[in-house]
Design a protein around this motif. Structure first.
Motif, PDB file in Angstrom:
ATOM      1  N   GLU A  34       0.830  -1.206   0.000  1.00  0.00           N
ATOM      2  CA  GLU A  34       0.000   0.000   0.000  1.00  0.00           C
ATOM      3  C   GLU A  34       0.867   1.261   0.000  1.00  0.00           C
ATOM      4  OE1 GLU A  34      -3.969  -1.729   2.270  1.00  0.00           O
ATOM      5  OE2 GLU A  34      -2.230  -1.101   3.457  1.00  0.00           O
ATOM      6  N   ARG A  35       1.962   1.224   0.717  1.00  0.00           N
ATOM      7  CA  ARG A  35       2.873   2.366   0.738  1.00  0.00           C
ATOM      8  C   ARG A  35       3.500   2.584  -0.649  1.00  0.00           C
ATOM      9  NH1 ARG A  35       4.043   3.550   6.383  1.00  0.00           N
ATOM     10  NH2 ARG A  35       2.861   2.062   7.597  1.00  0.00           N
ATOM     11  N   VAL A  36       3.865   1.496  -1.300  1.00  0.00           N
ATOM     12  CA  VAL A  36       4.407   1.605  -2.659  1.00  0.00           C
ATOM     13  C   VAL A  36       3.326   2.116  -3.608  1.00  0.00           C
ATOM     14  CG1 VAL A  36       5.378   0.299  -4.609  1.00  0.00           C
ATOM     15  CG2 VAL A  36       6.234  -0.097  -2.278  1.00  0.00           C
ATOM     16  N   ARG A  37       2.095   1.722  -3.379  1.00  0.00           N
ATOM     17  CA  ARG A  37       0.985   2.222  -4.207  1.00  0.00           C
ATOM     18  C   ARG A  37       0.849   3.738  -4.087  1.00  0.00           C
ATOM     19  NH1 ARG A  37      -5.177   0.220  -3.467  1.00  0.00           N
ATOM     20  NH2 ARG A  37      -6.123   1.708  -4.888  1.00  0.00           N
ATOM     21  N   ILE A  38       1.006   4.264  -2.870  1.00  0.00           N
ATOM     22  CA  ILE A  38       0.972   5.719  -2.674  1.00  0.00           C
ATOM     23  C   ILE A  38       2.111   6.372  -3.447  1.00  0.00           C
ATOM     24  CG2 ILE A  38       1.275   7.569  -0.972  1.00  0.00           C
ATOM     25  CD1 ILE A  38      -0.181   5.712   1.044  1.00  0.00           C
ATOM     26  N   MET A  39       3.302   5.768  -3.390  1.00  0.00           N
ATOM     27  CA  MET A  39       4.454   6.296  -4.128  1.00  0.00           C
ATOM     28  C   MET A  39       4.161   6.340  -5.627  1.00  0.00           C
ATOM     29  SD  MET A  39       7.518   4.184  -2.263  1.00  0.00           S
ATOM     30  CE  MET A  39       7.625   4.082  -0.486  1.00  0.00           C
ATOM     31  N   MET A  40       3.586   5.256  -6.150  1.00  0.00           N
ATOM     32  CA  MET A  40       3.266   5.218  -7.583  1.00  0.00           C
ATOM     33  C   MET A  40       2.223   6.271  -7.936  1.00  0.00           C
ATOM     34  SD  MET A  40       3.330   1.156  -8.626  1.00  0.00           S
ATOM     35  CE  MET A  40       1.849   0.793  -7.717  1.00  0.00           C
ATOM     36  N   ASN A  41       1.219   6.434  -7.077  1.00  0.00           N
ATOM     37  CA  ASN A  41       0.186   7.437  -7.356  1.00  0.00           C
ATOM     38  C   ASN A  41       0.767   8.846  -7.340  1.00  0.00           C
ATOM     39  OD1 ASN A  41      -1.799   5.555  -7.764  1.00  0.00           O
ATOM     40  ND2 ASN A  41      -2.612   5.666  -5.690  1.00  0.00           N
ATOM     41  N   LEU A  42       1.734   9.094  -6.457  1.00  0.00           N
ATOM     42  CA  LEU A  42       2.372  10.408  -6.440  1.00  0.00           C
ATOM     43  C   LEU A  42       3.204  10.610  -7.710  1.00  0.00           C
ATOM     44  CD1 LEU A  42       2.826  13.082  -5.106  1.00  0.00           C
ATOM     45  CD2 LEU A  42       4.612  12.035  -3.687  1.00  0.00           C
ATOM     46  N   ALA A  43       3.897   9.579  -8.145  1.00  0.00           N
ATOM     47  CA  ALA A  43       4.655   9.675  -9.405  1.00  0.00           C
ATOM     48  C   ALA A  43       3.718   9.982 -10.566  1.00  0.00           C
ATOM     49  CB  ALA A  43       5.425   8.381  -9.658  1.00  0.00           C
ATOM     50  N   ARG A  44       2.560   9.335 -10.583  1.00  0.00           N
ATOM     51  CA  ARG A  44       1.584   9.591 -11.662  1.00  0.00           C
ATOM     52  C   ARG A  44       1.079  11.034 -11.616  1.00  0.00           C
ATOM     53  NH1 ARG A  44      -0.379   4.224  -9.931  1.00  0.00           N
ATOM     54  NH2 ARG A  44       0.408   2.751 -11.464  1.00  0.00           N
ATOM     55  N   LEU A  45       0.846  11.547 -10.407  1.00  0.00           N
ATOM     56  CA  LEU A  45       0.408  12.943 -10.272  1.00  0.00           C
ATOM     57  C   LEU A  45       1.461  13.905 -10.808  1.00  0.00           C
ATOM     58  CD1 LEU A  45      -1.376  13.420  -6.817  1.00  0.00           C
ATOM     59  CD2 LEU A  45      -2.286  13.877  -9.080  1.00  0.00           C
ATOM     60  N   ILE A  46       2.723  13.663 -10.458  1.00  0.00           N
ATOM     61  CA  ILE A  46       3.795  14.529 -10.952  1.00  0.00           C
ATOM     62  C   ILE A  46       3.848  14.469 -12.475  1.00  0.00           C
ATOM     63  CG2 ILE A  46       6.291  14.945 -10.950  1.00  0.00           C
ATOM     64  CD1 ILE A  46       6.311  13.758  -8.071  1.00  0.00           C
ATOM     65  N   CYS A  47       3.694  13.274 -13.037  1.00  0.00           N
ATOM     66  CA  CYS A  47       3.656  13.132 -14.505  1.00  0.00           C
ATOM     67  C   CYS A  47       2.484  13.909 -15.090  1.00  0.00           C
ATOM     68  CB  CYS A  47       3.551  11.661 -14.902  1.00  0.00           C
ATOM     69  SG  CYS A  47       5.040  10.696 -14.632  1.00  0.00           S
ATOM     70  N   ASP A  48       1.327  13.835 -14.424  1.00  0.00           N
ATOM     71  CA  ASP A  48       0.155  14.586 -14.896  1.00  0.00           C
ATOM     72  C   ASP A  48       0.423  16.084 -14.881  1.00  0.00           C
ATOM     73  OD1 ASP A  48      -1.250  12.247 -15.297  1.00  0.00           O
ATOM     74  OD2 ASP A  48      -2.476  12.438 -13.485  1.00  0.00           O
ATOM     75  N   PHE A  49       1.053  16.565 -13.798  1.00  0.00           N
ATOM     76  CA  PHE A  49       1.377  17.988 -13.737  1.00  0.00           C
ATOM     77  C   PHE A  49       2.286  18.375 -14.894  1.00  0.00           C
ATOM     78  CE2 PHE A  49       1.064  17.795  -8.818  1.00  0.00           C
ATOM     79  CZ  PHE A  49      -0.316  17.835  -8.888  1.00  0.00           C
ATOM     80  N   ARG A  50       3.302  17.570 -15.151  1.00  0.00           N
ATOM     81  CA  ARG A  50       4.247  17.886 -16.229  1.00  0.00           C
ATOM     82  C   ARG A  50       3.543  17.872 -17.581  1.00  0.00           C
ATOM     83  NH1 ARG A  50       9.469  17.116 -13.914  1.00  0.00           N
ATOM     84  NH2 ARG A  50       9.157  17.788 -11.778  1.00  0.00           N
ATOM     85  N   SER A  51       2.593  16.947 -17.765  1.00  0.00           N
ATOM     86  CA  SER A  51       1.864  16.917 -19.043  1.00  0.00           C
ATOM     87  C   SER A  51       0.981  18.149 -19.207  1.00  0.00           C
ATOM     88  CB  SER A  51       1.045  15.636 -19.172  1.00  0.00           C
ATOM     89  OG  SER A  51      -0.050  15.653 -18.285  1.00  0.00           O
TER      90      SER A  51
END
Length: 195
Positions: A34-51
């Motif tokens: 679950e902690r790794v899932r939070i990390m992945m979701n944060l990475a996806r958010l950062i990618c979304d911001f960059r897009s």
């Protein structure tokens, strides 16, 4: 006349969730997966911001909200910038700081009772060094520790607190791919344990 300015859309979320900084301290029941899932979701958010041509520039656990399903919301865009408005030098500095903070957030998700600290390396390096030392003695996959160290090391000022011989990550997508790989191994291990 058609506008030449880019148009950006952001989703308004009514249930922002709970502040990650507080939840980390109360979340001993979260599994490693679950902690790794939070990390992945944060990475996806950062990618979304960059897009969307945006860099947050103030990523910290008190600006991130987590909901019951581990989806995330990010607030406080007061220091954010549009990427096209930054010089290459300013972009690189902001990018390095943001990825460093992302690495520290991943570290704080894993260590017990973290002393959260964000800011300039001059102000925070001792606290970060202590956090990274605590991370290294945990029983977590060494690949995960390597991901965190390579993420933190993208900020050259943090090379003193990392011990990884691989080069720092340069893109959020690389971090996300590495986290997804760790996540899939954790899922396999979890399903093997249940069998």
């Amino acid at each position: 006349l058609a506008s030449t300015q880019p148009v950006y859309y952001f989703k308004v979320i009514t249930n922002t969730g709970k502040v990650l900084a507080e939840e980390i301290l109360k979340s001993s029941a979260w599994s490693l997966h679950e902690r790794v899932r939070i990390m992945m979701n944060l990475a996806r958010l950062i990618c979304d911001f960059r897009s969307c041509n945006v860099i947050h520039r103030d990523l910290a656990t008190d600006h991130i909200f987590v909901r019951e399903n581990f989806e995330l919301s990010v607030i406080d865009f007061g220091m954010s910038s549009f990427l096209h408005q930054l010089s290459p030098e300013k972009y690189q500095a902001a990018h390095s700081n943001e990825l460093r903070n992302f690495g520290l957030i991943m570290c704080y998700l894993l260590i017990e009772k973290p002393r959260l600290s964000f800011g300039s390396p001059e102000m925070c390096l001792n606290a970060w060094d202590e956090a990274m030392a605590r991370l290294r003695v945990l029983t977590v996959p060494p690949e995960l520790i390597g991901i965190i160290e390579r993420t933190v090391a993208v900020d050259p000022a943090c090379s003193l607190i990392t011990r990884n011989d691989k080069p720092p990550y340069t893109k959020v997508e690389e971090i996300l791919a590495a986290l997804e790989q760790v996540s899939s191994v954790l899922q396999v291990e979890s399903s093997d344990a249940l069998a």
